[in-house]
Design a protein around this motif. Structure first.
Motif, PDB file in Angstrom:
ATOM      1  N   ILE A 151     -35.401  27.904  19.723  1.00  0.00           N
ATOM      2  CA  ILE A 151     -34.064  27.713  19.153  1.00  0.00           C
ATOM      3  C   ILE A 151     -34.071  26.581  18.130  1.00  0.00           C
ATOM      4  O   ILE A 151     -33.631  26.753  16.992  1.00  0.00           O
ATOM      5  CB  ILE A 151     -33.037  27.413  20.265  1.00  0.00           C
TER       6      ILE A 151
ATOM      7  N   LEU B 282     -25.056  14.725  12.623  1.00  0.00           N
ATOM      8  CA  LEU B 282     -25.154  15.439  13.905  1.00  0.00           C
ATOM      9  C   LEU B 282     -24.829  14.487  15.054  1.00  0.00           C
ATOM     10  O   LEU B 282     -24.138  14.844  16.006  1.00  0.00           O
ATOM     11  CB  LEU B 282     -26.563  15.991  14.108  1.00  0.00           C
ATOM     12  N   LYS B 283     -25.341  13.265  14.925  1.00  0.00           N
ATOM     13  CA  LYS B 283     -25.114  12.307  16.005  1.00  0.00           C
ATOM     14  C   LYS B 283     -23.658  11.863  16.065  1.00  0.00           C
ATOM     15  O   LYS B 283     -23.140  11.559  17.134  1.00  0.00           O
ATOM     16  CB  LYS B 283     -26.044  11.102  15.835  1.00  0.00           C
TER      17      LYS B 283
ATOM     18  N   HIS C  21     -35.233  16.367  12.219  1.00  0.00           N
ATOM     19  CA  HIS C  21     -34.577  15.737  11.070  1.00  0.00           C
ATOM     20  C   HIS C  21     -35.253  14.427  10.682  1.00  0.00           C
ATOM     21  O   HIS C  21     -35.155  13.995   9.544  1.00  0.00           O
ATOM     22  CB  HIS C  21     -33.103  15.461  11.373  1.00  0.00           C
TER      23      HIS C  21
ATOM     24  N   LYS D 249     -21.957  14.495  17.973  1.00  0.00           N
ATOM     25  CA  LYS D 249     -22.245  14.375  19.393  1.00  0.00           C
ATOM     26  C   LYS D 249     -21.450  13.208  19.997  1.00  0.00           C
ATOM     27  O   LYS D 249     -20.934  13.301  21.111  1.00  0.00           O
ATOM     28  CB  LYS D 249     -23.744  14.164  19.609  1.00  0.00           C
TER      29      LYS D 249
ATOM     30  N   TYR E  73     -22.589  17.501   6.523  1.00  0.00           N
ATOM     31  CA  TYR E  73     -23.909  18.065   6.828  1.00  0.00           C
ATOM     32  C   TYR E  73     -24.152  19.320   5.975  1.00  0.00           C
ATOM     33  O   TYR E  73     -25.173  19.462   5.320  1.00  0.00           O
ATOM     34  CB  TYR E  73     -23.993  18.406   8.316  1.00  0.00           C
TER      35      TYR E  73
ATOM     36  N   VAL F 247     -33.411  27.225  14.161  1.00  0.00           N
ATOM     37  CA  VAL F 247     -32.139  26.767  13.581  1.00  0.00           C
ATOM     38  C   VAL F 247     -32.421  25.691  12.538  1.00  0.00           C
ATOM     39  O   VAL F 247     -31.771  25.635  11.493  1.00  0.00           O
ATOM     40  CB  VAL F 247     -31.174  26.252  14.672  1.00  0.00           C
TER      41      VAL F 247
ATOM     42  N   LYS G 282     -28.369  13.464   7.400  1.00  0.00           N
ATOM     43  CA  LYS G 282     -27.879  14.672   8.083  1.00  0.00           C
ATOM     44  C   LYS G 282     -27.952  14.478   9.598  1.00  0.00           C
ATOM     45  O   LYS G 282     -27.035  14.858  10.331  1.00  0.00           O
ATOM     46  CB  LYS G 282     -28.734  15.888   7.683  1.00  0.00           C
ATOM     47  N   LEU G 283     -29.037  13.875  10.027  1.00  0.00           N
ATOM     48  CA  LEU G 283     -29.185  13.608  11.460  1.00  0.00           C
ATOM     49  C   LEU G 283     -28.049  12.715  11.946  1.00  0.00           C
ATOM     50  O   LEU G 283     -27.492  12.924  13.021  1.00  0.00           O
ATOM     51  CB  LEU G 283     -30.546  12.954  11.731  1.00  0.00           C
TER      52      LEU G 283
ATOM     53  N   ASP H  30     -26.824  20.163   2.790  1.00  0.00           N
ATOM     54  CA  ASP H  30     -27.651  21.378   2.784  1.00  0.00           C
ATOM     55  C   ASP H  30     -27.557  22.082   1.432  1.00  0.00           C
ATOM     56  O   ASP H  30     -28.557  22.443   0.824  1.00  0.00           O
ATOM     57  CB  ASP H  30     -27.132  22.358   3.850  1.00  0.00           C
TER      58      ASP H  30
ATOM     59  N   ASN I 245     -24.586  26.674  16.898  1.00  0.00           N
ATOM     60  CA  ASN I 245     -25.559  27.751  16.939  1.00  0.00           C
ATOM     61  C   ASN I 245     -26.588  27.512  18.045  1.00  0.00           C
ATOM     62  O   ASN I 245     -26.991  28.432  18.746  1.00  0.00           O
ATOM     63  CB  ASN I 245     -26.252  27.815  15.574  1.00  0.00           C
ATOM     64  N   ILE I 246     -26.967  26.236  18.192  1.00  0.00           N
ATOM     65  CA  ILE I 246     -27.937  25.900  19.232  1.00  0.00           C
ATOM     66  C   ILE I 246     -27.334  26.139  20.616  1.00  0.00           C
ATOM     67  O   ILE I 246     -27.980  26.730  21.483  1.00  0.00           O
ATOM     68  CB  ILE I 246     -28.407  24.439  19.053  1.00  0.00           C
TER      69      ILE I 246
ATOM     70  N   ASP J 124     -32.310  13.827   4.912  1.00  0.00           N
ATOM     71  CA  ASP J 124     -32.425  14.439   6.233  1.00  0.00           C
ATOM     72  C   ASP J 124     -32.002  13.474   7.326  1.00  0.00           C
ATOM     73  O   ASP J 124     -31.403  13.868   8.325  1.00  0.00           O
ATOM     74  CB  ASP J 124     -33.853  14.944   6.480  1.00  0.00           C
TER      75      ASP J 124
ATOM     76  N   TYR K  27     -32.763  17.103  16.619  1.00  0.00           N
ATOM     77  CA  TYR K  27     -32.600  15.746  16.071  1.00  0.00           C
ATOM     78  C   TYR K  27     -33.950  15.245  15.564  1.00  0.00           C
ATOM     79  O   TYR K  27     -34.064  14.705  14.485  1.00  0.00           O
ATOM     80  CB  TYR K  27     -32.121  14.781  17.162  1.00  0.00           C
TER      81      TYR K  27
ATOM     82  N   GLN L 118     -22.153  21.707  13.946  1.00  0.00           N
ATOM     83  CA  GLN L 118     -23.503  21.980  13.444  1.00  0.00           C
ATOM     84  C   GLN L 118     -24.486  22.273  14.573  1.00  0.00           C
ATOM     85  O   GLN L 118     -25.606  22.676  14.344  1.00  0.00           O
ATOM     86  CB  GLN L 118     -23.995  20.813  12.584  1.00  0.00           C
ATOM     87  N   LEU L 119     -24.050  22.016  15.807  1.00  0.00           N
ATOM     88  CA  LEU L 119     -24.925  22.334  16.931  1.00  0.00           C
ATOM     89  C   LEU L 119     -24.438  23.584  17.661  1.00  0.00           C
ATOM     90  O   LEU L 119     -25.002  23.982  18.665  1.00  0.00           O
ATOM     91  CB  LEU L 119     -24.990  21.160  17.908  1.00  0.00           C
TER      92      LEU L 119
END
Lengths: 335, 461
Positions: free
Chosen positions: A188, B422-423, A100, B426, B330, A192, B418-419, B334, B444-445, B415, A97, B441-442
């Motif tokens: 990681i 992600l949020k 970003h 979540k 997202y 990523v 995009k964040l 990209d 992979n993490i 960006d 996060y 999107q998370l």
């Protein structure tokens, strides 16, 4: 009782997990390497070599027995502590996060890099970061009195066996857990973020390919009495078992040397490298006249705590004395 | 030889089992007998939700029209029409033959506008109610004249469709039929739903809610894949339950959120479709078993339990959609960033981004049309998403003027947007515990974290 059974079985699982140092396959390879070394370089016959490798005096020494006990007891303690420790996932997500929101960083800038390069780069980067962070934390464990108090547990081993890796105070386990969580999170999240969702790690039997290589190269022998040394030039790059045994030596000239795990380069760069030496019966432990009592569970678990309390209290008692002096002076002035 | 014989017998037994009528097997929504006391007509099945199916069809047809610029036609499906309008969607495609072609073959006199959410919609500019927002979107769509408006980034068919599913179907079901109409004094079970009806108050309230859910009556006998493919018009055999060669929209088709539920369930991590549909079937059985008497408190409590299962899982389906499209947006950004860097043509990628953003926005607004005020979650969701997607010149719709025209202003960077996506993902995990997590999107993490594994034992290397 069921829980104990479960934990016991869970502990045994470590022997069947190729991500772990004491995976049965790695142990077997270590025996083969040791036998080859003793027969080829030390000129023992095979029977003598086997007897030396499985030396009962060492495997059933007080020191080794306490290693075995700690292995089981720590497993129980860590199963209680680990769930409350911050995870690599939480840190990685937070970092991801954060990246970003950094204006000069662009997410996915290297998205189009060929997969093989991404995987190789990630695997190598993570291995190097892990190995360096282990070196760094290990160095701190020796240099900071509070950390040395707990790391001493590991160094109190007077005989080394592969199980000595588990001769570790639970508080040290916490430090190592956090180290691992942070380094994993850094690798990681940064990869990523920069390379996108195709980041992966190259593994063999589930273990990082480099860690696997390190383990099949006889990593278990570093905690053993088989003093395999490498060519001098190689010991600048990779720590030999004998070099790590030097790290456990009681001799003054060996103190605070060879902190590294797989690579010797960190020790070389930061001036703590020490090459292996041919010393018959290298004496291991913390002191030359180490008490037998240091292998008792009470001592292994509680001595470090006592020592830490003393380290913390010492300046406080000094402060108290100063305050007393000030009070005395002030009252004296008033009079 | 013996083997062949055994196979033959097995095939026979298996075939017979498959051919058994699904009715009454506990896995179909209907038929259920008439229980209304004193009913003397010739009806034998008390199930009725054709009005809801008509609204699903109006919604699908409106979506199809939303890029046409034809305001009167759009309004005819939104507000209803005296004319017997053509069903624009779902319409027959190849072998997938739809039984009905005109709206009145399903039900007449229905509309979407009268059943749209009357509460304030905070996630859309202008401080309007649900029905006003839909009308505003339709007007703007007509004004613009095509599906996608690059000037605002709005894809009208997506916005209208995804929001309408929440503002009409979800809201009506969970906030009306499964809410006040389940109460003891409202639409009691010992009276007809309305004068002259052949079904009781509770039977019909429950049926209406099921109709809005959108699942085919026989759908519990099918796999998630089959249910999904019915809406995709790819599995005639699964859809045509009575084998008459046509798909009856009234009972054999999966609409709206039921379709989305199946789309997530086919991934194997969730079972929303069956959970909700089974709860509807079970609830209807409880009502039928009351046999035309007023429901006892115990029966009502059982219904409340099922109602909650339906509400919670339905909400999760919408939250999964928000999750999915936040991930799409997202990825789209990209792609756009890569194209911009290479000085390429962004037209197509930008339109895709707008389409996914429209879906995201529509589902996010829909999520706020439920029975419960989702409070802080809604505030966060609306703020992070904004009123419009971040455009190529880094501007964004920030409001409407007194004439209802969109106002734009500078937006946060790509960006940061995009964040936000992600949020949002979540947030859906934290608040609604979504499990299917399409376009995670998370992922992979978390995969890598699991792969590297935590260090949970005390070891000195």
């Amino acid at each position: 009782m069921d829980l104990l059974n479960f934990l016991f079985l869970d502990s045994l699982y470590e022997f069947f997990n190729p991500k772990k140092r004491i995976f049965i396959g790695y142990l077997l390879i270590a025996v083969l390497i040791a036998a080859f070394w003793l027969v080829y370089f030390r000129k023992l016959n095979l029977r003598e070599a086997i007897n030396k490798i499985f030396d009962k005096k060492i495997l059933f020494s007080k020191s080794a027995k306490s290693d075995y006990l700690l292995f089981f007891i720590n497993q129980i303690i860590m199963s209680v502590i680990s769930p409350v420790l911050i995870t690599q996932l939480a840190i990685a997500t937070a970092l991801f996060y954060y990246f970003h929101s950094v204006s000069w960083l662009d997410a996915g800038v290297w998205n189009n890099t060929p997969l093989v390069i991404i995987i190789s780069a990630f695997t190598l980067f993570h291995f190097l970061l892990e190995d360096f962070s282990k070196y760094f934390v290990h160095r701190l464990m020796h240099k900071w009195p509070i950390l040395w108090a707990i790391h001493k547990v590991h160094h109190s081993a007077t005989f080394l066996t592969p199980m000595t890796v588990f001769r570790t105070h639970p508080l040290e386990g916490v430090v190592f857990s956090l180290r691992s969580a942070f380094t994993q999170a850094i690798s990681i999240s940064s990869f990523v973020f920069l390379f996108g969702p195709q980041v992966d790690i190259a593994t063999i039997l589930g273990a990082n390919i480099f860690i696997f290589a390190f383990n099949i190269a006889g990593s278990n022998l570093r905690h053993s009495h088989i003093d395999i040394s490498y060519w001098k030039w190689l010991e600048y790059l990779i720590i030999s078992p004998a070099q790590h045994q030097v790290h456990h030596s009681v001799l003054k000239q060996h103190h605070d040397k060879n902190f590294g795990v797989a690579l010797a380069v960190w020790d070389w760069f930061f001036g703590s490298l020490h090459h292996s030496e041919k010393i018959e019966n290298l004496k291991l432990g913390i002191h030359i006249n180490q008490k037998e009592d240091t292998h008792s569970l009470r001592s292994l678990y509680f001595e470090p705590l006592k020592e830490i309390i003393l380290i913390v209290i010492k300046p406080l008692t000094k402060l108290k004395q100063i305050l007393k002096l000030i009070k005395f002076t002030l009252i004296g002035v008033n009079r | 030889m013996q083997n062949k014989f055994t196979k033959l017998i097995l095939a026979g037994v298996f075939g017979t089992t498959l051919a058994l009528p699904a009715f009454g097997d506990g896995h179909s929504y209907g038929p259920f007998p008439i229980t209304l006391k004193g009913y003397s007509g010739d009806k034998t099945n008390s199930v009725s939700y054709s009005g809801q199916i008509a609204r699903h069809v109006q919604h699908d047809s409106l979506k199809k029209l939303a890029g046409s610029g034809n305001l009167p036609e759009m309004m005819a499906y939104f507000k209803g029409s005296d004319k017997n309008k053509k069903i624009l969607a779902p319409a027959s495609k190849g072998d997938f033959k739809i039984k009905q072609t005109l709206l009145n073959e399903i039900s007449s006199g229905k509309n979407l506008s009268g059943k749209s959410y009357k509460g304030l919609v905070n996630g859309w500019p202008g401080g309007m109610t649900g029905v006003e927002v839909l009308e505003h979107m339709i007007n703007k769509a007509a004004e613009h004249g095509s599906a996608f408006d690059p000037n605002t980034g709005y894809n009208y068919p997506q916005l209208i469709s995804k929001f309408a599913m929440g503002a009409v179907f979800y809201n009506q079901a969970v906030d009306n039929y499964l809410d006040e109409k389940l109460g003891p004094d409202n639409k009691p079970n010992n009276k007809p739903y309305k004068d002259g009806a052949y079904y009781t108050g509770k039977e019909h309230s429950w049926d209406e809610a099921f109709g809005y859910w959108g699942a085919a009556a026989h759908s519990l006998n099918l796999t998630a894949e089959q249910n999904y493919n019915i809406t995709k018009m790819k599995d005639m055999a699964a859809a045509d339950h009575n084998g008459d060669g046509v798909v009856d929209l009234k009972t054999e088709y999966n609409f709206a959120h039921a379709y989305y539920a199946a789309s997530y369930d086919k991934g194997g991590k969730t079972d929303y479709f069956n959970t909700v549909t089974q709860a509807f079937v079970d609830g209807r059985k409880i009502i039928t078993a009351a046999n035309g008497e007023a429901l006892t408190n115990a029966q009502r409590s059982q219904l409340y339990v099922l109602r909650d299962i339906i509400g919670q899982n339905w909400e999760k389906v919408i939250a999964e959609s928000v999750f999915k499209y936040a991930g799409s947006v997202y990825k789209d950004i990209d792609k756009l960033q890569t194209i911009i860097e290479a000085n390429g043509d962004t037209t197509k990628a930008f339109a895709t981004y707008g389409k996914h953003w429209g879906e995201l926005k529509g589902f996010a607004l829909a999520l706020q049309c439920g029975k419960n005020n989702i409070g802080e979650t809604a505030v966060k969701l609306n703020r992070m998403m904004g009123f419009g997607p971040v455009l190529l010149n880094s501007s964004q719709v920030t409001g409407v003027d007194s004439n209802g025209n969109f106002i734009k202003d500078e937006a946060s960077g790509w960006d940061e947007y995009k964040l936000h996506m992600l949020k949002i993902q979540k947030l859906m995990v934290d608040v609604f515990a979504v499990k299917a997590r399409a376009n995670d999107q998370l992922a992979n993490i978390s995969d890598l974290s699991a792969k590297l594994g935590g260090s949970n034992s005390a070891e000195n290397d």
